[in-house]
Design an enzyme around this catalytic site. Structure first.
Site, PDB file in Angstrom:
ATOM      1  N   ARG A 294       0.849  -1.188   0.000  1.00  0.00           N
ATOM      2  CA  ARG A 294       0.000   0.000   0.000  1.00  0.00           C
ATOM      3  C   ARG A 294       0.886   1.241   0.000  1.00  0.00           C
ATOM      4  O   ARG A 294       1.944   1.258   0.645  1.00  0.00           O
ATOM      5  CB  ARG A 294      -0.904   0.031   1.239  1.00  0.00           C
ATOM      6  CG  ARG A 294      -2.077  -0.919   1.179  1.00  0.00           C
ATOM      7  CD  ARG A 294      -3.076  -0.564   0.078  1.00  0.00           C
ATOM      8  NE  ARG A 294      -4.222  -1.461   0.075  1.00  0.00           N
ATOM      9  CZ  ARG A 294      -4.336  -2.551  -0.694  1.00  0.00           C
ATOM     10  NH1 ARG A 294      -3.371  -2.880  -1.531  1.00  0.00           N
ATOM     11  NH2 ARG A 294      -5.420  -3.301  -0.632  1.00  0.00           N
TER      12      ARG A 294
ATOM     13  N   HIS B 201      -1.014  -0.276  -9.897  1.00  0.00           N
ATOM     14  CA  HIS B 201      -1.681  -1.182  -8.942  1.00  0.00           C
ATOM     15  C   HIS B 201      -2.236  -2.429  -9.650  1.00  0.00           C
ATOM     16  O   HIS B 201      -3.440  -2.689  -9.635  1.00  0.00           O
ATOM     17  CB  HIS B 201      -2.806  -0.444  -8.187  1.00  0.00           C
ATOM     18  CG  HIS B 201      -3.157  -1.106  -6.872  1.00  0.00           C
ATOM     19  ND1 HIS B 201      -3.511  -0.413  -5.758  1.00  0.00           N
ATOM     20  CD2 HIS B 201      -3.208  -2.416  -6.509  1.00  0.00           C
ATOM     21  CE1 HIS B 201      -3.773  -1.244  -4.758  1.00  0.00           C
ATOM     22  NE2 HIS B 201      -3.586  -2.477  -5.198  1.00  0.00           N
TER      23      HIS B 201
HETATM   24  C1  GLV Z   1      -5.091  -5.467  -3.862  1.00  0.00           C
HETATM   25  O1  GLV Z   1      -4.530  -4.456  -3.647  1.00  0.00           O
HETATM   26  C2  GLV Z   1      -5.706  -6.305  -2.856  1.00  0.00           C
HETATM   27  O2  GLV Z   1      -5.782  -5.891  -1.685  1.00  0.00           O
HETATM   28  O3  GLV Z   1      -6.143  -7.415  -3.218  1.00  0.00           O
END
Ligand code: GLV
Length: 309
Positions: A224, A272
């Site tokens: 994160r 991401h």
């Molecule tokens: C992706 O970021 C997840 O938490 O699966």
């Protein structure tokens, strides 16, 4: 009584289809369609609008669409009595390992450097490192972190791990707690961050901790964005304490247009995508939890609000 898919940012058709195929008997709706809010007992959520979950008075369970639940726990109006679950899926661990392997090999073989040489039409050979030359450190040894450690060890990498508490079953050499963090970082040449985002990991990768890595070390953050102090990373790359960062997650996503990361030569950006939940492989566990919730049974992969994962 129904299940609501609530994600303004994810494509929801494939989720709907996967869940309907898994169990056609569950009435499923997709936010923001106009429905009877009182019928909703189970929400499958990702990046829901804060405050929206309190609109379902009979809600009993919220399942995250991914492994992380930080965005749920940050909702100041998250209903209190509702159970929280997350996704645990071998497929998610496997695709995360594959992504990390690609990033690690990029670091070892200097592919970012060659890409820049190509852009400048320059023939610039550079030395490379081999798998057995490098010490990898994984922060976060949950389901995904432990799996990644095992697979990297299987490929011949030397792997240490760090977690908040000891992990007796992990295949890597494990350091734990804040008093072993420095020793762990001192012997890590490629740092892989797989920590959950919680109040205790927020800003944990900063100028003090990252400077504990040996000079020239590199960072891969696939966890994160708020675990990393972004300004500190830029300073450490600019003063050559660190050599490269591969970042898949950011404090603000999408990464704003004017963010200094975009044009930084020592930063590789991906949007991401390191490991994305496959609706087909996780539909069975969501359906199972829906029926367990209906029968008042214990749910799989439940989340501790206190721990934050
Ligand atoms: C992706 O970021 C997840 O938490 O699966």
């Amino acid at each position: 009584m129904s299940l609501l898919i609530l994600s303004p940012t994810r494509e929801t058709d494939t989720w709907l289809q996967a869940l309907q195929e898994e169990d056609p008997k569950i009435p499923i709706f997709v936010y923001p369609e106009n429905i009877d809010n009182e019928s909703v007992e189970f929400v499958l959520a990702w990046n829901h609008p804060y405050g929206s979950l309190k609109n379902y008075p009979n809600l009993k369970c919220i399942s995250s669409m991914g492994a992380g639940v930080d965005y749920l726990l940050k909702d100041p109006e998250l209903p209190e009595q509702v159970l929280l679950t997350r996704i645990v899926d071998p497929e998610l661990s496997k695709t995360m390992f594959e992504f990390i392997l690609a990033m690690v090999m990029n670091h070892l073989r200097g592919l970012t450097h060659f890409k820049q040489s190509q852009a400048n039409q320059k023939w610039e050979p550079a030395a490379y490192q081999r798998i057995e030359d490098i010490r990898i450190g994984i922060m976060g040894l949950g389901v995904i972190g432990s799996y990644v450690a095992k697979r990297l060890i299987g490929m011949g990498f030397r792997v240490n791990g760090w977690a908040q508490s000891p992990k007796p079953n992990c295949k890597a050499t494990v350091y734990s707690g804040s008093n072993e963090l420095e020793t762990f970082l001192n012997s890590t040449e490629i740092l892989i961050c797989l920590l959950p985002s919680t109040p205790s990991t927020h800003g944990l990768l900063n100028k003090e901790t990252l400077a504990m890595l040996p000079k020239g070390a590199s960072l891969i953050n696939v966890a994160r964005g708020d675990i990393l102090v972004e300004r500190d990373l830029i300073d450490l790359l600019d003063n050559e304490q660190l050599s490269l960062a591969s970042l898949d997650v950011f404090q603000q996503e999408p990464l704003p247009n004017n963010h200094p990361f975009w044009k930084h030569k020592k930063i590789d950006i991906t949007p991401h995508v390191a490991s994305l939940t496959n609706p087909k492989t996780v539909a069975p566990q969501i359906v199972e939890n829906y029926w367990r919730m209906k029968k008042g049974q214990e749910l799989m992969h439940s989340v501790s609000r206190k721990k934050g994962y």
